[in-house]
Structures are given as C-alpha cells and as structure tokens.
Scaffold this motif. Structure first.
Motif, short mmCIF file in Angstrom:
data_model
loop_
_atom_site.label_atom_id
_atom_site.label_comp_id
_atom_site.label_asym_id
_atom_site.label_seq_id
_atom_site.Cartn_x
_atom_site.Cartn_y
_atom_site.Cartn_z
N ILE A 1 0.84 -1.18 0.00
CA ILE A 1 0.00 0.00 0.00
C ILE A 1 0.87 1.23 0.00
O ILE A 1 1.63 1.47 0.93
N ARG A 2 0.79 1.95 -1.06
CA ARG A 2 1.60 3.15 -1.16
C ARG A 2 0.69 4.36 -1.31
O ARG A 2 0.08 4.55 -2.35
N LEU A 3 0.61 5.12 -0.25
CA LEU A 3 -0.11 6.38 -0.34
C LEU A 3 0.93 7.44 -0.63
O LEU A 3 1.68 7.83 0.26
N ASP B 1 2.94 10.29 -0.59
CA ASP B 1 2.84 11.34 0.42
C ASP B 1 3.34 12.68 -0.08
O ASP B 1 3.95 13.42 0.65
N ALA C 1 -7.48 12.59 -6.46
CA ALA C 1 -6.90 11.71 -5.45
C ALA C 1 -7.58 11.93 -4.10
O ALA C 1 -7.88 10.98 -3.37
N LEU D 1 -9.58 9.17 -1.96
CA LEU D 1 -9.20 8.82 -0.59
C LEU D 1 -10.39 8.98 0.35
O LEU D 1 -10.62 8.17 1.23
N PHE E 1 -5.03 2.14 9.23
CA PHE E 1 -5.56 2.54 7.93
C PHE E 1 -6.15 3.95 7.99
O PHE E 1 -5.83 4.80 7.15
N ALA F 1 -3.42 6.54 8.41
CA ALA F 1 -2.68 6.80 7.18
C ALA F 1 -3.49 7.67 6.23
O ALA F 1 -2.98 8.59 5.61
N ILE F 2 -4.77 7.36 6.13
CA ILE F 2 -5.61 8.14 5.21
C ILE F 2 -5.74 9.58 5.70
O ILE F 2 -5.61 10.52 4.93
N ASP G 1 -3.76 11.33 7.47
CA ASP G 1 -2.53 12.09 7.27
C ASP G 1 -2.45 12.68 5.87
O ASP G 1 -1.84 13.73 5.67
#
Lengths: 238, 238
Positions: free
Chosen positions: B85-87, B89, B97, B101, B168, B171-172, B174
């Motif tokens: 999983i690559r968000l 950044d 995007a 998200l 999860f 991360a989202i 952020d």
DNA sequence: GGTTTGCAGGTTGTCCGACAATCATACTAA
DNA sequence: TTAGTATGATTGTCGGACAACCTGCAAACC
C-alpha cells in the motif's frame, strides 16, 4: 511412512532480525521519538555482528520511515512516525489478526460493490464472467478456484474506478488468502463451489444492473456467509 | 531580495539513487517479473560503486517488495508484485486523489463508529471528551482545532479494539488533512466549529450508549456533511 | 538405464579494516 | 562577545575476504 521430523526453522537474515528488535522497542515505547540510537560501532558489539549487518538493519528501518539518520551525528527515532501501513506478512497469522483483517475488509468490499455498480465498464463485467467460469470449471475450491475467486473480487475493486480500493483490498486479500485456503480444505468442495458461485453471480448481476443498493446487499450477504464459512464470530452490523 | 540562486541539489544517498533507477526500469517494463538482475559484483562495476552500495540498494528494493533475493542464486524481479500500500505522500494532492481517498475513508469511519459503540472502554470516552473540549476551546477550526478533530477520530478507531482501523484511518487522515485545512480557511470558522462539535457530540453519545446502529448513522451523517464542506460530489450510497 | 552422490563454480550473506564526508562541540583569538 | 578554527565523533563508502548456499554436471552405484 517417515519418522515425524520437525521442519528446520530457517532463521531470517540477521539484519531483518535486528530490525525487528528495534521495531519492537519502538512500538513498546522503550525507544521514544527523538531518541538517539547507539552508534553503529556500539551496536555491532552489542549484537555481536558486523557493522555491515547493523547498517542494513538501520537502512531497513529508515526505509520504513521509523528512524532517520544524519551523517556525522547519529540515528534517531522519527518524531512523527510516518503513517505507514504495515500488514505483517508473516505466513503465520493468528486467529485474532485474521478476524481483525476480515473485519476491516467487510466495509471496504461492500462499498466497492456499490461503487462498482455505478462505475463499472463492460470490460469489467467480462472479466467477472470469466472468473466465474474459471471457478465453476475447476470445481476446485482450494486451488485455482480461489485464484479465480480473488480475481473476481479484484475486478470489482477495479470497477470502482478508485485505485485505492484495488490497493487496499488487494493487500488485505493477500494476507488472508492462506487462512481461507486452509479452511476450505475442511469443507465439502463441490457444495461449496456451488454456493459461492451463486453468491458471486448475484453480485455480478446486481453490478451489471447498475443497482448500487442491491450490489451492496449482495456483497454484505456474501461477506456474512464467507465469515461463517471460516467459522468466525464477527461483530458485524448491517 | 537575493539573487535567484538555484537550490543546492542535495544528492540523495547512492543506494537510494541506484534503487530509484531500478524502480524506473521495472515500472517501465524493461525489467519484467521473473527477470534475474545482474550479480552484485557486476552491478558494482557497472555503476562504479562498491558492492556495499549495491547491496543497500537491493535491500531497499526488497523491503519495498519489488525484488526477491535468494542466496547463492541471485536477485529476481518479483513475479506478482507484493501488494504494497503506497499512499503517495506528496504534499500536493490533486482533487481526484483526494476524492478517492475520502471515498475510501467513509466506509471505514462508519464501520469504526459501529465497532467502537460495542467495544469502547471508559478511557476512550474520556479521550473523546477531551478532544471535544479542545475543539471548542480553541475556536480555531484550522489550527489546533483540526488536531483535536483528528484525535477524536483516532480515538474512535482505537476504540474498535482493532488496530488495523487505527493504522488505515490514520494513514488516510494524514494524507487528506492538508486539503481539509485549506478548505476550512474559506469558511466562517465559528459557525463551523459549532456545527462540527454538534456532530461529534452526537457521535460520542451514540458510542457511549453502546448503540452501534445509531453510531453508524451519526458517522454517516458526519461524513456526508464533511464531504459537503469540502465541496465534493461523492457518489455515496447509504 | 535410472538414481544417487559428490564436486565445482557461481552468487548472496557476513565480516573486517580503512578512509572520506559530515556534524557538533569546545577552544582560540581578535 | 563573537567569529573562526581545531578536534573528536559518527555515518557513508570502499575493497577484499571468507562463509553459506544453490545450481548443474559428472561420476558412481544399483
């Protein structure tokens, strides 16, 4: 047949093991953000390995965004640990972790089904049909069948038009597939394939019809039954 | 003011640069899954660096799940790229995007609210209350207020008892926080704080009451309104 | 002929010692 | 006091060496 030998435990590489120790220390709070790690030289003596190994371990932690190194100064635990999603990919998953992952998967699959109903393209339906054929053709719920099963769900994720669903659901599926395979071996396969195929077909038809609510309902039903199949007691709210 | 100096290009470390080259090669398809990389010795001569650097570069790629190394054999491009999983950044997120998200976040937040209602502990309620106080006290919806807002949601995620939700959703959050901050600056702050606080309070009360359905409804409402606030048109199904 | 065993070569994993690049600090001199 | 310098510490890079391991082939054996 043969004597019951125990399998040799193939120990992981040194750097990975050392990095894991640091990860634990950080997660347990022994090492707090901003703390300075001992020097590489010190660590190499502490662990009894060469500096090369220590360096690779630190490099790994740096890649994971847990620590930061500054030449001539040292290595430090990062202040605000970069939110990094880590799905421990050990082949071994305990029951609790599996349950939690499944719990996370359910709402995402349902939402994906709803989005797929409105956003799908003809090619997606085609891929789903193909996956369905493969599932029934093999009649093998544990081998190729499960690959087709995953392809089916992956196609739904793709049909959302939102790549994040593909990524997240793909990552989750990769982690729970082993457990699912193991559980299916204990169930009558032919009956299982028929049931799953029926659930998938309803899902496909709902998406094809562009009926988001029906698609969500179908996926919710599929997830509930799927959870039952692996004998889980999930706290799951409609 | 000052002459337009060009920023010093602080060249990244050698291993990172080399790893980036391989990443490109793989993404462009020059290196296909299953392909064997040249030996470390060969690469060290090709790039004109020591084997140490090559090894660190390869280790990085391995951590990212792009290649796999086997002792005595070589390094290979992974067949099925490990679901990672690559968000991205990048501070800059385009509208699309962000929308995607947010689309992913909604079902997770709703599910988290439901789970929190049944699994929360007194300490969680206390943390939520504290976050609420901080939000109203500052009266600043964009500064400390948003931190408190995030803390509120993070606490709900923690109250599920499922760490994956924390990871999860964390991360989202952020990734979308910057956009939210930017959007809030365009709205009357005092009125906004009042509205958000009300939504959060209802959420808190539902969780405190242990009413999962009500908590889910409250969160769904909160998400819908939140999406409206950032002027999104989300395809969102009940 | 088919199978097993041993050997040789190649590759990654680990170790060691050394030097270069960089930084923080203390010290010195104006 | 302040600017500059010297110094020690630490990470980054280098080269070579050996260990662990895998693959493939050839010899030996049945």
């Amino acid at each position: 047949m043969s004597a019951d030998f125990t399998q040799i435990i193939r120990s992981e590489h040194l750097p990975a093991r050392i990095a894991a120790q640091f990860t634990q220390q950080i997660q347990k709070g022994v090492l707090k953000p901003g703390d300075k790690l001992p020097t590489e030289h010190t660590l190499s003596k502490t662990f009894g390995v060469s500096r090369t190994v220590i360096r690779e371990a630190i490099a790994q932690l740096r890649n994971e965004g847990m620590i930061e190194t500054r030449q001539g100064v040292g290595a430090f635990v990062i202040d605000r640990p970069t939110r990094h999603i880590r799905l421990d990919d050990g082949v071994q998953m305990d029951k609790e972790a599996f349950r939690h992952l499944f719990q996370l998967r359910i709402p995402l699959e349902i939402e994906a089904a709803g989005l797929a109903a409105t956003n799908h393209r003809p090619a997606h339906l085609q891929q789903m049909d193909e996956a369905l054929v493969r599932m029934t053709a093999t009649g093998d719920g544990a081998g190729d069948g499960i690959v087709a099963d995953l392809d089916f769900h992956r196609t739904i994720a793709a049909a959302t038009g939102n790549d994040y669903f593909v990524q997240f659901l793909g990552a989750i599926s990769d982690r729970i597939i082993h457990t699912i395979v193991a559980s299916r071996k204990r169930i009558s396969l032919h009956a299982l394939v028929a049931v799953i195929t029926q659930e998938h077909t309803e899902l496909r038809d709902a998406i094809a019809a562009g009926d988001a609510i029906r698609a969500r309902t179908a996926m919710r039903h599929h997830m509930e039954k799927s959870a039952e199949r692996v004998a889980l007691e999930l706290e799951f709210h409609s």
